[in-house]
Design a protein around this motif. Structure first.
Motif, PDB file in Angstrom:
ATOM      1  N   PRO A  48      -0.365  -1.710 -11.676  1.00 43.80           N
ATOM      2  CA  PRO A  48       0.050  -2.837 -12.843  1.00 43.80           C
ATOM      3  C   PRO A  48       2.154  -3.015 -12.491  1.00 43.80           C
ATOM      4  O   PRO A  48       1.912  -3.803 -13.480  1.00 43.80           O
ATOM      5  N   LEU A  49       2.261  -2.474 -11.761  1.00 48.14           N
ATOM      6  CA  LEU A  49       3.991  -2.351 -11.679  1.00 48.14           C
ATOM      7  C   LEU A  49       3.479  -3.896 -10.596  1.00 48.14           C
ATOM      8  O   LEU A  49       5.554  -3.949 -10.806  1.00 48.14           O
ATOM      9  N   LEU A 100      16.448 -12.695 -11.391  1.00 42.81           N
ATOM     10  CA  LEU A 100      17.355 -12.051 -10.638  1.00 42.81           C
ATOM     11  C   LEU A 100      18.325 -11.448 -12.247  1.00 42.81           C
ATOM     12  O   LEU A 100      18.864 -10.805 -11.351  1.00 42.81           O
ATOM     13  N   LEU A 101      17.860 -12.465 -13.386  1.00 39.52           N
ATOM     14  CA  LEU A 101      18.934 -12.202 -13.817  1.00 39.52           C
ATOM     15  C   LEU A 101      18.365 -10.654 -15.187  1.00 39.52           C
ATOM     16  O   LEU A 101      19.907 -10.583 -15.478  1.00 39.52           O
ATOM     17  N   ARG A 102      17.277  -9.406 -13.915  1.00 41.76           N
ATOM     18  CA  ARG A 102      16.998  -9.132 -14.826  1.00 41.76           C
ATOM     19  C   ARG A 102      18.261  -7.402 -14.261  1.00 41.76           C
ATOM     20  O   ARG A 102      18.662  -7.660 -13.340  1.00 41.76           O
ATOM     21  N   GLU A 103      18.580  -7.361 -15.250  1.00 40.51           N
ATOM     22  CA  GLU A 103      19.983  -5.700 -14.823  1.00 40.51           C
ATOM     23  C   GLU A 103      18.753  -4.778 -14.404  1.00 40.51           C
ATOM     24  O   GLU A 103      19.846  -4.456 -13.879  1.00 40.51           O
ATOM     25  N   GLU A 104      18.138  -4.586 -14.555  1.00 39.69           N
ATOM     26  CA  GLU A 104      17.946  -3.289 -14.616  1.00 39.69           C
ATOM     27  C   GLU A 104      16.579  -3.055 -12.981  1.00 39.69           C
ATOM     28  O   GLU A 104      16.921  -4.277 -12.142  1.00 39.69           O
ATOM     29  N   PRO A 105      16.652  -1.959 -11.833  1.00 40.63           N
ATOM     30  CA  PRO A 105      16.149  -1.620 -11.068  1.00 40.63           C
ATOM     31  C   PRO A 105      15.276  -2.484 -10.249  1.00 40.63           C
ATOM     32  O   PRO A 105      14.535  -2.146 -11.243  1.00 40.63           O
ATOM     33  N   ALA A 106      14.671  -3.129  -9.740  1.00 40.63           N
ATOM     34  CA  ALA A 106      13.776  -3.537  -9.380  1.00 40.63           C
ATOM     35  C   ALA A 106      13.323  -3.804  -7.672  1.00 40.63           C
ATOM     36  O   ALA A 106      14.623  -3.699  -6.694  1.00 40.63           O
ATOM     37  N   ILE A 107      12.471  -3.729  -7.562  1.00 37.83           N
ATOM     38  CA  ILE A 107      11.455  -4.213  -5.623  1.00 37.83           C
ATOM     39  C   ILE A 107      11.305  -5.507  -5.359  1.00 37.83           C
ATOM     40  O   ILE A 107      10.581  -5.825  -6.829  1.00 37.83           O
ATOM     41  N   ILE A 108      11.827  -6.310  -4.443  1.00 37.43           N
ATOM     42  CA  ILE A 108      11.020  -7.720  -4.480  1.00 37.43           C
ATOM     43  C   ILE A 108      10.658  -7.899  -2.725  1.00 37.43           C
ATOM     44  O   ILE A 108      12.128  -7.693  -2.139  1.00 37.43           O
ATOM     45  N   LEU A 109       9.640  -8.308  -2.799  1.00 29.50           N
ATOM     46  CA  LEU A 109       8.618  -9.286  -1.458  1.00 29.50           C
ATOM     47  C   LEU A 109       9.278 -10.371  -1.861  1.00 29.50           C
ATOM     48  O   LEU A 109       8.228 -10.666  -2.131  1.00 29.50           O
ATOM     49  N   LEU A 125       0.527  -1.373   0.156  1.00 27.23           N
ATOM     50  CA  LEU A 125      -0.137   0.536  -0.065  1.00 27.23           C
ATOM     51  C   LEU A 125       0.819   1.184  -0.200  1.00 27.23           C
ATOM     52  O   LEU A 125       0.693   2.160  -0.893  1.00 27.23           O
ATOM     53  N   ILE A 126       1.996   1.129   1.176  1.00 27.43           N
ATOM     54  CA  ILE A 126       3.052   2.864   1.165  1.00 27.43           C
ATOM     55  C   ILE A 126       3.657   2.605  -0.606  1.00 27.43           C
ATOM     56  O   ILE A 126       3.734   3.503  -0.815  1.00 27.43           O
ATOM     57  N   ILE A 127       3.927   1.593  -0.974  1.00 28.49           N
ATOM     58  CA  ILE A 127       4.632   1.477  -2.452  1.00 28.49           C
ATOM     59  C   ILE A 127       3.900   2.070  -3.208  1.00 28.49           C
ATOM     60  O   ILE A 127       4.381   3.291  -4.229  1.00 28.49           O
ATOM     61  N   GLN A 128       2.844   1.203  -4.057  1.00 27.71           N
ATOM     62  CA  GLN A 128       1.393   1.696  -4.729  1.00 27.71           C
ATOM     63  C   GLN A 128       1.540   3.592  -4.482  1.00 27.71           C
ATOM     64  O   GLN A 128       1.616   4.204  -5.246  1.00 27.71           O
ATOM     65  N   GLU A 129       1.083   4.077  -2.903  1.00 22.48           N
ATOM     66  CA  GLU A 129       0.825   5.153  -3.022  1.00 22.48           C
ATOM     67  C   GLU A 129       1.530   6.418  -3.384  1.00 22.48           C
ATOM     68  O   GLU A 129       1.468   7.153  -3.796  1.00 22.48           O
ATOM     69  N   TYR A 130       3.054   5.808  -2.825  1.00 19.10           N
ATOM     70  CA  TYR A 130       4.277   6.797  -3.250  1.00 19.10           C
ATOM     71  C   TYR A 130       4.345   6.895  -4.689  1.00 19.10           C
ATOM     72  O   TYR A 130       4.961   8.075  -5.561  1.00 19.10           O
ATOM     73  N   MET A 131       4.390   5.754  -5.763  1.00 21.70           N
ATOM     74  CA  MET A 131       4.176   5.717  -7.032  1.00 21.70           C
ATOM     75  C   MET A 131       3.358   6.454  -7.556  1.00 21.70           C
ATOM     76  O   MET A 131       3.842   7.340  -8.477  1.00 21.70           O
ATOM     77  N   ARG A 132       1.852   6.508  -7.275  1.00 21.97           N
ATOM     78  CA  ARG A 132       1.292   7.136  -8.281  1.00 21.97           C
ATOM     79  C   ARG A 132       1.337   8.854  -7.655  1.00 21.97           C
ATOM     80  O   ARG A 132       0.962   9.132  -8.413  1.00 21.97           O
ATOM     81  N   SER A 133       2.044   9.074  -6.071  1.00 21.46           N
ATOM     82  CA  SER A 133       2.115  10.413  -6.251  1.00 21.46           C
ATOM     83  C   SER A 133       2.766  10.929  -6.670  1.00 21.46           C
ATOM     84  O   SER A 133       3.534  12.301  -6.934  1.00 21.46           O
ATOM     85  N   GLY A 134       3.944  10.037  -7.462  1.00 22.49           N
ATOM     86  CA  GLY A 134       5.162  10.203  -8.215  1.00 22.49           C
ATOM     87  C   GLY A 134       6.266  10.590  -7.024  1.00 22.49           C
ATOM     88  O   GLY A 134       7.404  11.157  -7.877  1.00 22.49           O
ATOM     89  N   ILE A 135       6.498  10.400  -6.117  1.00 22.41           N
ATOM     90  CA  ILE A 135       7.758  10.372  -5.276  1.00 22.41           C
ATOM     91  C   ILE A 135       8.680   9.601  -5.508  1.00 22.41           C
ATOM     92  O   ILE A 135       9.675  10.036  -5.461  1.00 22.41           O
ATOM     93  N   GLU A 140       9.813   6.800  -8.094  1.00 25.74           N
ATOM     94  CA  GLU A 140       9.961   6.363  -9.169  1.00 25.74           C
ATOM     95  C   GLU A 140       9.094   5.301 -10.229  1.00 25.74           C
ATOM     96  O   GLU A 140       9.498   3.906  -8.568  1.00 25.74           O
ATOM     97  N   LYS A 141       8.448   5.233 -10.752  1.00 21.25           N
ATOM     98  CA  LYS A 141       7.215   4.036 -11.054  1.00 21.25           C
ATOM     99  C   LYS A 141       8.888   2.735 -11.495  1.00 21.25           C
ATOM    100  O   LYS A 141       9.709   2.735 -12.564  1.00 21.25           O
ATOM    101  N   THR A 142       8.947   1.916 -10.171  1.00 21.74           N
ATOM    102  CA  THR A 142       9.533   0.813 -10.829  1.00 21.74           C
ATOM    103  C   THR A 142       8.871  -0.415 -10.839  1.00 21.74           C
ATOM    104  O   THR A 142       7.982  -1.120  -9.595  1.00 21.74           O
ATOM    105  N   PRO A 143       9.501  -1.888 -11.108  1.00 16.95           N
ATOM    106  CA  PRO A 143       8.202  -2.744 -11.043  1.00 16.95           C
ATOM    107  C   PRO A 143       9.044  -3.194  -9.884  1.00 16.95           C
ATOM    108  O   PRO A 143       9.899  -3.381  -8.630  1.00 16.95           O
TER     109      PRO A 143
END
Length: 609
Positions: free
Chosen positions: A461-462, A475-484, A406-416, A418-421
């Protein structure tokens, strides 16, 4: 049983009144007139929880019931109909995204047309597999016979022996894990929680070999919440011969079944023999009687039970017992501040004995403000992403995961942020579905979003659900990501795979939950350079570590505020659920400040209350 006067029975067309489980069942030819307010009034008159049943003479046959439901509700909207032909009850489950603007009106119309007691379940998400399994068992036709059998036990003649009340600690005292309290009176035997030791796979169970504990004489098990350190041994109780009821909220039932099934898999994977089989989990479901908050029931001959919100996870409860001469309040795990998902624990109660958790009972145990933690979480994520790194967050599937999403979704939606997978691995999505199935247990602001705007507060959608076979791709992705990923204490689960592969200084491990002594998470939190993983291998820790405690437990100020907010100072306070030094320190503080009798028992200690 107290009586309803004959005139009222005639007016309400009540044909029969009988005990069914802890309930007083009112069979009627006019079920639609029984509003929640009327049932509450009748419960007071009858001195027991009243439920409405339709008289069998007015019920249409099952095949006609389903035909009428299909006529009233579009076939495209229907997902499943669960029926109990013996009790005349049906649950109509709608497909994902279908909502009825006039739900209450349609329910009443269906009751009038069919003579069955009907409920309609609307869903934001695809129903959890666990919820479907639980519904199937709870609506089986064996239910009525089970309730009648339990009623005989609950409402049997009380002992004529002089009244006494005794508490024995079978687990969870001077430790965190294996919570299990045994309450006895001359007439009743009740367990409050029955968990496992999460960090001791070779010694999981509570002290069920205590001489005073006899499973054949046990009247009830009451579960405060779903975490396995409070519910994980319940299937074992059925394995050794228990055949009585289990009481808890409905979200607690669904989630504890999920966690118990997962616990079996985890133990087997680690080379240990689980103490129960899946058949014992099915027995647990069949013997569970879900109850709502503030709904008093007779659980045993001289014990009445009421559950109150404890603010810990969805459906979590503090357990209030009333006996002929004493009141007893067990907090379970609780949080005494409002969080993103839940209202804080209820406390405006009168009790003679208070049993209180002490997870964070030391002087230094003061949680940082939630807003500060959120800001630091987002800043830590932003910094890692800017360095092209990945963020790994070990989470408990229940509670912390949903709040962080919920926190991550709201901060991404507000633009604070960056939209990250965001990749979600483990049981988190299954628990998300259960959360969204029971929005009435969430705080009011979220209920409004779900009921009125049909918004999913933990969807973006992210957000991507990861299956085990696709873990390597993440794990093979080179781009930044958040993993829970689970588990929250890093005692096993997919988080271990991610930790091994992401063990690099450009990545960040954010620890957000409590870490029990002896777990991998605790070793990392304590700053150990070399860490032994549950797989047996040892690694040198290179990943950056950021402890940000989003605790669902009360800290020391909350614990003290909770005690002081009770209507009356309890005659006895019993401190449990804390590491030994923590519990002893908190117990001493209570004794100094509250000026009442304080106990900090060891496991197997017994206290006359």
């Amino acid at each position: 049983m107290h009586q309803i006067d004959s005139e009222l029975q005639r007016r309400l067309k009540i044909t029969k009144i009988k005990y069914e489980g802890p309930f007083i069942a009112l069979y009627t030819k006019k079920p639609v007139v029984f509003t929640p307010e009327l049932l509450k009034e009748l419960s007071i008159k009858l001195d027991g929880k009243a439920v409405v049943r339709s008289d069998p003479s007015i019920r249409v046959p099952p095949f006609e019931l389903e035909k009428i439901i299909y006529e009233k509700i579009s076939e495209h909207a229907l997902n499943k109909i669960y029926r109990n032909d013996e009790l005349g009850e049906a649950l109509v489950e709608l497909k994902k995204g279908f909502f009825l603007a006039n739900r209450s009106e349609i329910i009443n119309q269906l009751i009038w047309a069919t003579g069955w007691i009907i409920d309609i379940s609307e869903r934001l998400e695809i129903p959890s597999k666990i919820t479907k399994m639980v519904n199937r068992i709870l609506y089986s036709n064996e239910r009525k016979a089970f309730l009648e059998k339990i009623a005989e036990r609950i409402f049997r003649k009380k002992s004529e022996e002089e009244f006494w009340l005794r508490l024995t600690a079978l687990g969870g005292c001077r430790e965190v894990g294996g919570s299990c309290l045994f309450v006895q009176t001359p007439s009743s035997r009740v367990l409050l929680d029955c968990g496992i030791e999460t960090d001791k796979p070779e010694s999981l169970l509570p002290k069920l070999n205590a001489p005073e504990f006899d499973v054949k004489k046990l009247d009830a098990i009451i579960i405060s919440h779903a975490h396995i350190d409070h519910s994980g041994s319940v299937p074992y109780i059925f394995k050794i011969g228990y055949d009585g009821p289990v009481y808890c909220t409905r979200p607690t039932l669904d989630i504890m079944v999920l966690l118990q099934l997962d616990n079996r898999r985890v133990l087997q994977k680690r080379g240990f023999s689980p103490p129960y089989q899946e058949e014992h989990i099915n027995q647990l479901i069949a013997h569970t009687i879900p109850i709502q908050y503030k709904e008093q029931i007779n659980a045993a001959p001289d014990i009445k039970v009421t559950l109150y919100n404890s603010g810990h996870v969805i459906g979590s409860s503090s357990i209030y017992l009333e006996t002929p001469q004493s009141k007893f309040f067990y907090t379970g795990d609780f949080c005494f501040l409002n969080t993103r998902f839940l209202e804080r624990a209820e406390s405006n109660l009168t009790t003679d004995t208070l049993v209180i958790e002490s997870t964070y009972g030391r002087k230094i145990d003061i949680h940082r403000a939630r807003k500060t933690l959120e800001t630091e979480l987002i800043e830590t994520i932003k910094k890692t992403i800017s360095q092209k790194g990945k963020v790994l967050i070990p989470v408990f599937a229940v509670g912390r995961s949903q709040e962080l999403l919920l926190i991550i979704q709201e901060y991404m939606r507000s633009g604070i942020l960056e939209k990250t997978p965001v990749f979600i691995d483990g049981m988190i999505n299954e628990v998300n579905s259960i959360y969204l199935t029971y929005p009435e247990y969430l705080k009011e602001s979220l209920q409004r979003r779900i009921y009125y705007t049909h918004e999913n507060p933990i969807y973006s959608p992210l957000f991507h659900i990861v299956k085990k076979k696709h873990r390597a791709k993440v794990l093979l992705r080179e781009e930044p990501a958040i993993i829970l990923a689970t588990s929250g204490m890093m005692t096993g689960g997919p988080v271990i795979d991610y930790l091994k592969e992401l063990n690099d200084p450009k990545n960040t491990l954010i620890i957000v939950g409590y870490q029990v002594e002896g777990t991998t998470g605790r070793e990392i939190l304590d700053g150990q350079k070399f860490v032994k993983l549950p797989t047996g291998e040892e690694i040198e820790l290179k990943i950056k570590v950021a402890p940000l405690l989003f605790s669902a437990h009360a800290d020391r100020p909350q614990l003290l505020n909770f005690v002081q907010s009770l209507s009356v100072v309890p005659k006895k306070i019993i401190v449990c659920h804390g590491e030994e030094e923590t519990s002893l320190e908190f117990g001493q503080t209570l004794e100094n400040r509250i000026k009442t009798e304080v106990w900090v028992p060891r496991n197997l200690d017994a206290i006359r209350l």
